[in-house]
Design an enzyme around this catalytic site. Structure first.
Site, PDB file in Angstrom:
ATOM      1  N   GLY A   1       0.586  -1.291   0.427  1.00  0.00           N
ATOM      2  CA  GLY A   1      -0.112   0.102  -0.319  1.00  0.00           C
ATOM      3  C   GLY A   1       0.753   0.875  -0.075  1.00  0.00           C
TER       4      GLY A   1
ATOM      5  N   GLY B   1     -13.806  14.602 -33.216  1.00  0.00           N
ATOM      6  CA  GLY B   1     -14.293  14.628 -32.013  1.00  0.00           C
ATOM      7  C   GLY B   1     -12.613  14.870 -30.709  1.00  0.00           C
ATOM      8  N   ALA B   2     -11.602  14.466 -31.955  1.00  0.00           N
ATOM      9  CA  ALA B   2      -9.988  14.487 -31.410  1.00  0.00           C
ATOM     10  C   ALA B   2     -10.107  16.215 -31.238  1.00  0.00           C
ATOM     11  CB  ALA B   2      -9.177  13.917 -31.945  1.00  0.00           C
TER      12      ALA B   2
HETATM   13  C1  HXC Z   1      10.449  -4.119   9.846  1.00  0.00           C
HETATM   14  C2  HXC Z   1      12.211  -4.375   7.505  1.00  0.00           C
HETATM   15  C3  HXC Z   1      10.767  -3.994   6.747  1.00  0.00           C
HETATM   16  C4  HXC Z   1       9.857  -4.346   8.067  1.00  0.00           C
HETATM   17  C5  HXC Z   1      12.727  -4.584   6.435  1.00  0.00           C
HETATM   18  N1  HXC Z   1      12.889  -4.239   7.097  1.00  0.00           N
HETATM   19  N2  HXC Z   1      10.983  -4.338   5.919  1.00  0.00           N
HETATM   20  N3  HXC Z   1      11.758  -4.571   9.122  1.00  0.00           N
HETATM   21  N4  HXC Z   1       9.658  -4.184   8.849  1.00  0.00           N
HETATM   22  N5  HXC Z   1       8.233  -3.802   6.240  1.00  0.00           N
HETATM   23  C6  HXC Z   1      14.737  -4.485   8.327  1.00  0.00           C
HETATM   24  C7  HXC Z   1      15.350  -5.939   7.831  1.00  0.00           C
HETATM   25  O1  HXC Z   1      14.555  -6.894   8.814  1.00  0.00           O
HETATM   26  C8  HXC Z   1      16.303  -5.445   8.098  1.00  0.00           C
HETATM   27  O2  HXC Z   1      16.451  -5.387   9.497  1.00  0.00           O
HETATM   28  C9  HXC Z   1      16.631  -4.060   7.286  1.00  0.00           C
HETATM   29  O3  HXC Z   1      14.879  -3.794   7.215  1.00  0.00           O
HETATM   30  C10 HXC Z   1      17.081  -4.428   6.019  1.00  0.00           C
HETATM   31  O4  HXC Z   1      16.230  -5.020   5.118  1.00  0.00           O
HETATM   32  P1  HXC Z   1      17.239  -6.664   4.776  1.00  0.00           P
HETATM   33  O5  HXC Z   1      15.841  -7.404   4.155  1.00  0.00           O
HETATM   34  O6  HXC Z   1      18.419  -7.057   5.070  1.00  0.00           O
HETATM   35  O7  HXC Z   1      17.397  -5.598   2.911  1.00  0.00           O
HETATM   36  P2  HXC Z   1      17.801  -6.441   1.543  1.00  0.00           P
HETATM   37  O8  HXC Z   1      17.904  -6.891   1.156  1.00  0.00           O
HETATM   38  O9  HXC Z   1      17.573  -4.805   1.178  1.00  0.00           O
HETATM   39  O10 HXC Z   1      15.875  -6.369   1.193  1.00  0.00           O
HETATM   40  C11 HXC Z   1      14.757  -4.718   1.125  1.00  0.00           C
HETATM   41  C12 HXC Z   1      13.521  -5.330   1.267  1.00  0.00           C
HETATM   42  C13 HXC Z   1      13.096  -6.542   2.050  1.00  0.00           C
HETATM   43  C14 HXC Z   1      13.174  -6.263   0.178  1.00  0.00           C
HETATM   44  C15 HXC Z   1      12.392  -4.668   1.033  1.00  0.00           C
HETATM   45  O11 HXC Z   1      13.351  -6.235   3.479  1.00  0.00           O
HETATM   46  C16 HXC Z   1      12.321  -6.933   2.910  1.00  0.00           C
HETATM   47  O12 HXC Z   1      10.986  -7.678   1.567  1.00  0.00           O
HETATM   48  N6  HXC Z   1      11.003  -6.511   3.771  1.00  0.00           N
HETATM   49  C17 HXC Z   1       9.039  -6.839   3.520  1.00  0.00           C
HETATM   50  C18 HXC Z   1       8.706  -6.077   2.524  1.00  0.00           C
HETATM   51  C19 HXC Z   1       7.100  -5.918   3.170  1.00  0.00           C
HETATM   52  O13 HXC Z   1       6.953  -7.367   3.010  1.00  0.00           O
HETATM   53  N7  HXC Z   1       6.566  -5.000   3.995  1.00  0.00           N
HETATM   54  C20 HXC Z   1       5.646  -4.710   3.856  1.00  0.00           C
HETATM   55  C21 HXC Z   1       4.551  -4.522   3.107  1.00  0.00           C
HETATM   56  S1  HXC Z   1       2.867  -4.585   3.348  1.00  0.00           S
HETATM   57  P3  HXC Z   1      17.850  -5.473   9.937  1.00  0.00           P
HETATM   58  O14 HXC Z   1      18.041  -5.110  11.360  1.00  0.00           O
HETATM   59  O15 HXC Z   1      18.178  -7.104   9.774  1.00  0.00           O
HETATM   60  O16 HXC Z   1      19.221  -5.012   9.092  1.00  0.00           O
HETATM   61  C22 HXC Z   1       3.137  -2.571   3.472  1.00  0.00           C
HETATM   62  C23 HXC Z   1       1.395  -2.078   3.241  1.00  0.00           C
HETATM   63  C24 HXC Z   1       1.143  -0.258   3.278  1.00  0.00           C
HETATM   64  O17 HXC Z   1       3.661  -2.147   3.666  1.00  0.00           O
HETATM   65  C25 HXC Z   1      -0.250  -0.344   3.778  1.00  0.00           C
HETATM   66  C26 HXC Z   1      -0.537   1.110   3.228  1.00  0.00           C
HETATM   67  C27 HXC Z   1      -2.072   0.999   3.552  1.00  0.00           C
END
Ligand code: HXC
Length: 520
Positions: free
Chosen positions: A173, A407-408
């Site tokens: 989101g 129309g365009a």
């Molecule tokens: C908490 C998070 C996080 C998250 C990453 N981190 N995403 N912590 N919540 N959503 C943390 C990791 O644990 C890690 O902490 C650090 O950030 C770096 O992440 P890495 O995974 O090591 O980095 P990378 O390999 O570059 O991968 C990046 C990434 C991956 C692809 C973004 O982290 C990922 O898939 N994160 C989750 C994405 C996700 O599903 N988010 C929720 C989406 S739903 P440490 O301490 O180990 O360094 C959403 C809803 C929004 O967002 C709704 C709005 C209305």
């Protein structure tokens, strides 16, 4: 050391620590991915020494999953105000080195604070995104934070310019904040936007796709139209944001900055007298026309890679910022299709919201026909552009270069949609349709009775000539006053500038309404 000096030393020390975000190791990891840190991006974006940071001591309040032991001053986002070319802007930059820039409740509060300030003080809002999305440990508090940000994006829409830069992940989101802003700039290879990542896509649909293929800069700038710019580097993305801002006013009550123009207003260009090919089937490049008439040939194009049959972007004419909308005969003959209509409609509405006059260059054979377009809703999408021009109250200067059919013709800022000054070149054909189509409809019965091929061809050619003489010119429209003047192409720059000068103080209002009901 006195007690006061000790306190000051601690403040300086704490600030210094906070500026390191998640620490040296994570900063190095960020650099290793070819990415800058949040602070490095802000340094490049803002005028030197202009940044004033807010809320550097804010920490998250989460105690789930051991988060009470993982606290950083500033909590994953750098927020504040600064200037760009001396003009006030409000900014945030997500700091991927702190919990992957993920959105906590307090981080959302920091962002909302600068959004509120931007709206209150009438200054543009710039968001630099680089985040793993909702902070998983915070659950609903994170989601609520997004909701608060979205609401402010909506309230700010049409009030202050909002620009999003995507410098890393932007998923789920979270993508809706950039989508609600006016312009989105992505960085090739290091940024991506999608609702659900490749893993979930594979589980749900079985489709195997990479992050880049699903939501990279190339995809959103070239296929979906979600991104307005795909920059080759973070530096280029930041320069694009700065350049974009130079064409925009700070808010909807101001005019865009007026620059001193050194390109002569009365500069003529003889090449424009020769640019239209003798055959109506042949194309020419509309970029040549734009480059010829705007100040110093400088044009900042929006959506360069998407819906290339229409061109939109900003330029200056006698120093005044203008929005250019132009059909591109070189791509699909400049026809209006779903994407071209959407692209131009959103641009026209942006210009209208922010007092930027519209200069429209018309060479359009019509709306694209066929089931693909009809099933996709070309009627509703085409209506968006028609609506956008019709409701716009900014100065509207239109030049019809060649084709303007059906129309365009009406859609592309005609007189009846409150076009202020409508010019045409002598090469203009303003008619219900082209000669081929018209003769087929008008003389279908006669043609059916003719069996001799040669006789048929001669008849068609004669009738086409008759139709062309009557309608395929600008004089018929001009005889009704629907075209204000027929101008020599070489004088286009001068004539358009003079029209814009004349309209500089234009005032026009639409009937009161809560809001319109644009065909979405
Ligand atoms: C908490 C998070 C996080 C998250 C990453 N981190 N995403 N912590 N919540 N959503 C943390 C990791 O644990 C890690 O902490 C650090 O950030 C770096 O992440 P890495 O995974 O090591 O980095 P990378 O390999 O570059 O991968 C990046 C990434 C991956 C692809 C973004 O982290 C990922 O898939 N994160 C989750 C994405 C996700 O599903 N988010 C929720 C989406 S739903 P440490 O301490 O180990 O360094 C959403 C809803 C929004 O967002 C709704 C709005 C209305």
């Amino acid at each position: 050391m006195s007690i006061q000096h000790d306190k000051i030393r601690k403040l300086v020390q704490r600030r210094e620590n906070a500026r390191k975000g998640g620490g040296e190791e994570r900063i190095a990891a960020q650099h290793a991915k070819g990415k800058m840190t949040a602070r490095e991006r802000l340094d490049l974006l803002l005028d030197e020494g202009s940044f004033e940071e807010f809320d550097i001591f804010v920490q998250h309040r989460c105690t789930n999953f051991g988060m009470e032991n993982v606290r950083f001053d500033g909590d994953g986002v750098v927020t504040g105000m600064g200037t760009i070319d001396g003009r006030l802007v409000y900014v945030y930059a997500q700091d991927f080195t702190v919990s992957g820039g993920s959105m906590s409740g307090t981080m959302a509060q920091k962002i909302c604070k600068v959004q509120d300030m931007a709206i209150r003080n009438g200054a543009p809002f710039i968001a630099l995104n680089d985040s793993g999305g909702a902070r998983i440990q915070e659950g609903i508090c994170s989601l609520a934070g997004y909701g608060e940000i979205f609401e402010r994006n909506i309230l700010a829409s049409g009030v202050i310019p909002q620009i999003s830069g995507i410098f890393g992940p932007c998923a789920g989101g979270a993508v809706y904040s950039p989508a609600l802003t006016d312009f989105t700039v992505m960085v090739k290879d290091t940024s991506y936007m999608f609702l659900t990542g490749p893993g979930v896509v594979k589980t749900v649909t079985g489709e195997v796709v990479t992050q880049e293929e699903l939501g990279g800069a190339g995809v959103h700038a070239g296929k979906s139209g979600v991104a307005h710019f795909a920059a080759g580097s973070e530096q280029e993305a930041i320069q694009t944001i700065r350049a974009l801002l130079s064409f925009l006013p700070s808010n909807n009550r101001e005019q865009a900055p007026l620059l001193t123009c050194t390109d002569p207003v009365s500069r003529t260009d003889d090449s424009l007298n020769d640019i239209i090919p003798d055959s109506s089937q042949k194309a020419y490049d509309m970029y040549d026309v734009i480059g010829s008439i705007v100040d110093d040939g400088k044009f900042l194009e929006i959506h360069r890679k998407w819906a290339k049959n229409i061109i939109v972007g900003f330029a200056r004419m006698n120093g005044r910022s203008v929005g250019i909308v132009a059909n591109q005969p070189k791509v699909l003959a400049g026809v209006l299709d779903i994407n071209a209509s959407r692209k131009a409609a959103r641009f026209v509405r942006f210009c209208d919201a922010f007092n930027i006059p519209l200069v429209t260059l018309v060479d359009v054979p019509g709306f694209l026909c066929g089931t693909g377009q009809e099933y996709g809703g070309i009627i509703s999408h085409g209506a968006k552009l028609l609506y956008a021009y019709g409701e716009a109250t900014v100065p509207k200067v239109t030049v019809t270069l060649r084709k303007a059919y059906g129309g365009a013709h009406i859609t592309m800022s005609c007189k009846q949609l409150r076009g202020d000054i409508n010019y045409a070149w002598p090469s203009a054909n303003i008619a219900v349709m082209g000669a081929e189509g018209a003769v087929e409809v008008l003389y279908s019965k006669d043609l059916k009775l003719m069996s001799d091929k040669k006789q048929k061809e001669e008849y068609i050619s004669e009738k086409k000539q008759e139709y062309k003489e009557l309608f395929c010119n600008p004089y018929n429209a001009a005889s009704y006053g629907y075209i204000d003047d027929i101008i020599e192409p070489r004088n286009t720059r001068f004539r358009v500038i003079r029209a814009l000068e004349q309209l500089a103080e234009k005032k026009q209002e639409n009937p009161w309404k809560k809001h319109d009901n644009l065909p979405l």
